[in-house]
Design a protein around this motif. Sequence first.
Motif, PDB file in Angstrom:
ATOM      1  N   LEU A   1       2.022   1.405  14.178  1.00 52.31           N
ATOM      2  CA  LEU A   1       1.292   0.290  14.221  1.00 52.31           C
ATOM      3  C   LEU A   1       1.739  -1.087  12.995  1.00 52.31           C
ATOM      4  O   LEU A   1       2.245  -0.729  11.979  1.00 52.31           O
ATOM      5  N   LEU A   2       1.811  -2.284  13.754  1.00 50.50           N
ATOM      6  CA  LEU A   2       2.444  -3.175  13.011  1.00 50.50           C
ATOM      7  C   LEU A   2       1.687  -3.933  12.566  1.00 50.50           C
ATOM      8  O   LEU A   2       0.865  -4.810  13.795  1.00 50.50           O
ATOM      9  N   THR A   3       1.498  -4.632  11.027  1.00 50.70           N
ATOM     10  CA  THR A   3       0.588  -6.009  10.501  1.00 50.70           C
ATOM     11  C   THR A   3       1.520  -6.164   9.268  1.00 50.70           C
ATOM     12  O   THR A   3       2.471  -6.256   9.520  1.00 50.70           O
ATOM     13  N   VAL A   4       0.980  -7.205   8.974  1.00 47.10           N
ATOM     14  CA  VAL A   4       1.521  -8.318   7.913  1.00 47.10           C
ATOM     15  C   VAL A   4       0.648  -8.788   6.538  1.00 47.10           C
ATOM     16  O   VAL A   4      -0.600  -8.228   6.289  1.00 47.10           O
ATOM     17  N   GLY A   5       0.456  -9.364   6.023  1.00 49.24           N
ATOM     18  CA  GLY A   5       0.327  -9.179   4.456  1.00 49.24           C
ATOM     19  C   GLY A   5       1.285  -9.682   2.914  1.00 49.24           C
ATOM     20  O   GLY A   5       2.859 -10.210   2.973  1.00 49.24           O
ATOM     21  N   GLY A   6       0.871  -9.544   2.045  1.00 49.21           N
ATOM     22  CA  GLY A   6       2.350  -9.895   1.399  1.00 49.21           C
ATOM     23  C   GLY A   6       3.215  -8.704   0.625  1.00 49.21           C
ATOM     24  O   GLY A   6       2.775  -7.317   1.496  1.00 49.21           O
ATOM     25  N   ALA A   7       3.949  -8.357  -0.040  1.00 49.48           N
ATOM     26  CA  ALA A   7       5.048  -7.562  -0.570  1.00 49.48           C
ATOM     27  C   ALA A   7       4.173  -6.639  -0.491  1.00 49.48           C
ATOM     28  O   ALA A   7       4.513  -5.447  -0.367  1.00 49.48           O
ATOM     29  N   GLN A   8       2.669  -7.024  -1.493  1.00 52.56           N
ATOM     30  CA  GLN A   8       2.099  -5.485  -2.359  1.00 52.56           C
ATOM     31  C   GLN A   8       1.366  -5.139  -1.446  1.00 52.56           C
ATOM     32  O   GLN A   8       0.094  -5.041  -2.381  1.00 52.56           O
ATOM     33  N   THR A   9       1.058  -5.600  -0.491  1.00 54.02           N
ATOM     34  CA  THR A   9      -0.640  -5.553   0.512  1.00 54.02           C
ATOM     35  C   THR A   9      -0.967  -4.037   0.272  1.00 54.02           C
ATOM     36  O   THR A   9      -0.762  -3.213   1.148  1.00 54.02           O
ATOM     37  N   ASN A  10      -2.728  -4.302  -0.438  1.00 50.25           N
ATOM     38  CA  ASN A  10      -3.502  -3.003  -0.245  1.00 50.25           C
ATOM     39  C   ASN A  10      -3.791  -3.152   1.358  1.00 50.25           C
ATOM     40  O   ASN A  10      -3.827  -1.169   2.020  1.00 50.25           O
ATOM     41  N   HIS A  11      -4.048  -4.070   2.478  1.00 49.09           N
ATOM     42  CA  HIS A  11      -3.901  -3.405   3.886  1.00 49.09           C
ATOM     43  C   HIS A  11      -2.797  -2.647   4.087  1.00 49.09           C
ATOM     44  O   HIS A  11      -3.200  -1.958   5.129  1.00 49.09           O
ATOM     45  N   GLY A  12      -1.480  -3.031   4.130  1.00 50.82           N
ATOM     46  CA  GLY A  12       0.005  -2.299   4.186  1.00 50.82           C
ATOM     47  C   GLY A  12      -0.195  -1.439   4.372  1.00 50.82           C
ATOM     48  O   GLY A  12      -0.535  -0.435   5.285  1.00 50.82           O
ATOM     49  N   ARG A  13      -0.678  -1.215   2.693  1.00 50.51           N
ATOM     50  CA  ARG A  13      -0.500   0.660   2.378  1.00 50.51           C
ATOM     51  C   ARG A  13      -1.973   1.328   2.872  1.00 50.51           C
ATOM     52  O   ARG A  13      -1.181   2.290   3.848  1.00 50.51           O
ATOM     53  N   LEU A  14      -3.065   0.971   3.409  1.00 53.21           N
ATOM     54  CA  LEU A  14      -3.964   1.787   4.232  1.00 53.21           C
ATOM     55  C   LEU A  14      -3.498   1.803   5.936  1.00 53.21           C
ATOM     56  O   LEU A  14      -3.678   3.053   6.128  1.00 53.21           O
ATOM     57  N   THR A  15      -2.963   0.839   6.355  1.00 51.72           N
ATOM     58  CA  THR A  15      -2.540   0.711   7.241  1.00 51.72           C
ATOM     59  C   THR A  15      -1.324   1.925   8.146  1.00 51.72           C
ATOM     60  O   THR A  15      -1.882   2.614   9.077  1.00 51.72           O
TER      61      THR A  15
END
Length: 206
Positions: free
Chosen positions: A66-80
């Motif tokens: 799974l590849l996603t995008v966001g800021g360096a400290q993205t919460n969405h990224g952590r959950l993904t």
Amino acid sequence: MLLGHEKINFLHLPTPLERLDNISDDLGINLYIKRDDLTPLAAGGNKLRKLEYLLKDAVDNGATLLLTVGGAQTNHGRLTLAVARKYGLKGAIVAVDEYPGELSANLLLDGMMGCDVWLKKPDGVHSEGQLMKQTVAEVTARYEAEGEKVYYIPMGGSNEIGSLGYYDCAVELAAQTSELGLKNCRVVTTVGSMGTYTGLLLGITN
């Protein structure tokens, strides 16, 4: 909207609808909060409802990463990444952002989960969107050359499939408010990448 889509159920739903007694009494209203912060994976949050549907689509398409995008400290990224690791997939984040100076907060958790975070420093020439698109393409090609099947999840998990998670939430809210005898309710939500908002809107208007 793809209302016939299936999902992988990994949340304990419904989440509580809780009255905020002190502020309700101060304002002379009945103010309730939908406790999606209590969703039980990687500190919870609204992105997990979306990821139930996105994960199912990824698995159905044979994804290994799974590849996603966001800021360096993205919460969405952590959950993904947490969802990916829970279900035996790899995970990665692409961020157009400055390095925050230390491995802390979500960056630290991302690394602890054994996932990659690709930081692309803004160059002052190209837009953030251009750099993001270019870097996602480069990172995807690199993983695919290594034999991975990449499933791309947009920022916030906000697309037609992900928004279904908050269609479900609207249905939950309707049942909970009815059970509590609440009428003429107004739903207030933050708006960022639009997925939560559009899912709620669809559910409420239907």
